[in-house]
Design an enzyme around this catalytic site. Structure first.
Site, PDB file in Angstrom:
ATOM      1  N   CYS A 217       0.434  -1.090   0.328  1.00 13.53           N
ATOM      2  CA  CYS A 217       0.057   0.074   0.387  1.00 13.53           C
ATOM      3  C   CYS A 217       0.675   0.887   0.122  1.00 13.53           C
ATOM      4  O   CYS A 217       1.324   1.052   0.732  1.00 13.53           O
ATOM      5  CB  CYS A 217      -0.416  -0.418   1.401  1.00 13.53           C
ATOM      6  SG  CYS A 217      -1.892   1.837   1.084  1.00 13.53           S
TER       7      CYS A 217
ATOM      8  N   CYS B  37      -6.230   5.877  -3.024  1.00 13.88           N
ATOM      9  CA  CYS B  37      -5.631   5.244  -3.252  1.00 13.88           C
ATOM     10  C   CYS B  37      -4.222   5.151  -3.240  1.00 13.88           C
ATOM     11  O   CYS B  37      -4.255   6.107  -4.519  1.00 13.88           O
ATOM     12  CB  CYS B  37      -6.322   4.151  -4.426  1.00 13.88           C
ATOM     13  SG  CYS B  37      -4.803   2.261  -4.375  1.00 13.88           S
TER      14      CYS B  37
END
Length: 265
Positions: free
Chosen positions: A69, A204
């Site tokens: 991530c 994101c």
């Protein structure tokens, strides 16, 4: 009942909890992550567990499903800078799951800002849906992103893409990035296999750099900058290309960090 120390990071709305206790076993990640994400007042979208470094970083972050991530990476760098008492600009070297090498995070504690280098894509690919539609896919080590351009956000599209992605790639996670190309606006939908969790994320990081790489696909040489808008805010992206190849990529933006919280589960 057990208690844990947690810091909650907000990188453009992609709320991430860092569990500070380093003695938690991987076998407990999923249970604890689900418990934290169930606490409605925090709005946590994902959970990372802080560990001792193994490949040269200052600390290591293991995401709940072993995925990569980008937002967690840059937030983690800023957390370490704060913990170390930095007062201005500092580059922090971190480790994160889904990435076999260390990553450098440029931090500015005064401005609550963090920019991280990103893993480079393994391949830029395509998947073909049953109706013949081709969708671009950006494949990273710990996550795969599929880009759906100028279509409405829908669970139906997610289900179609999930089937094709699972059949073709063996990834810890995949994201479906619904892109409105005229506004450079994305709606990120992210699935993590280990926790079997689907989240319509506020932002994101790796999805944003996937969009940037896609937008710069026909460029040859130079630095290409895109501000990617999403429900939780803006993520700044830069793609560096030489002779048509991506040689460096970064994401950056504001990150806010909470004080240390004690959570009982």
């Amino acid at each position: 009942m057990s208690k844990f120390s947690v810091v909650i990071a907000n990188p453009a709305g992609n709320i991430t909890a860092f569990v500070l206790d380093q003695n938690i076993e991987k076998s407990n990640y999923i249970y604890l992550a689900n418990k934290l994400m169930d606490i409605k007042e925090f709005g946590i979208e994902q959970v990372g567990f802080i560990k001792k470094p193994t490949v040269g970083g200052e600390l290591r972050l293991e995401m709940m499903g072993g995925e990569f991530c980008g937002n967690a990476t840059r937030s983690f760098g800023l957390y370490i800078a704060n913990k170390n008492g930095e007062t201005s600009e500092k580059t922090i070297t971190v480790e994160i799951s889904g990435c076999s090498n260390t990553l450098d995070v440029e931090t500015n504690v005064t401005n609550d800002y963090a920019r991280t280098s990103m893993p480079l894509p393994k391949v830029i690919d395509y998947i073909k849906l049953v109706n013949g539609q081709l969708l671009p896919v950006i494949v990273f080590e710990g996550i795969v992103h599929v880009i759906v351009e100028d279509e409405e956000v829908s669970n139906e599209m997610y289900e179609k893409v999930k089937k094709e992605v699972i059949n073709k790639y063996n990834s810890e996670a995949f994201g479906l990035m619904f892109l409105k190309s005229d506004k450079l606006y994305i709606t990120p939908v992210v699935y993590v296999r280990e926790t079997d969790s689907l989240v319509y994320e506020r932002s994101c990081g790796s999805g944003s750099i996937s969009i940037a790489i896609y937008l710069a696909k026909n460029e040859k040489d130079g630095v290409f900058t895109y501000d990617i808008y999403q429900p939780g805010g803006i993520i700044e992206t830069k793609v560096y290309k030489e002779k048509g190849k991506v040689v460096k990529a970064t994401i950056g933006g504001k990150v806010t960090l909470s004080d240390i919280k004690t959570i009982h589960v």
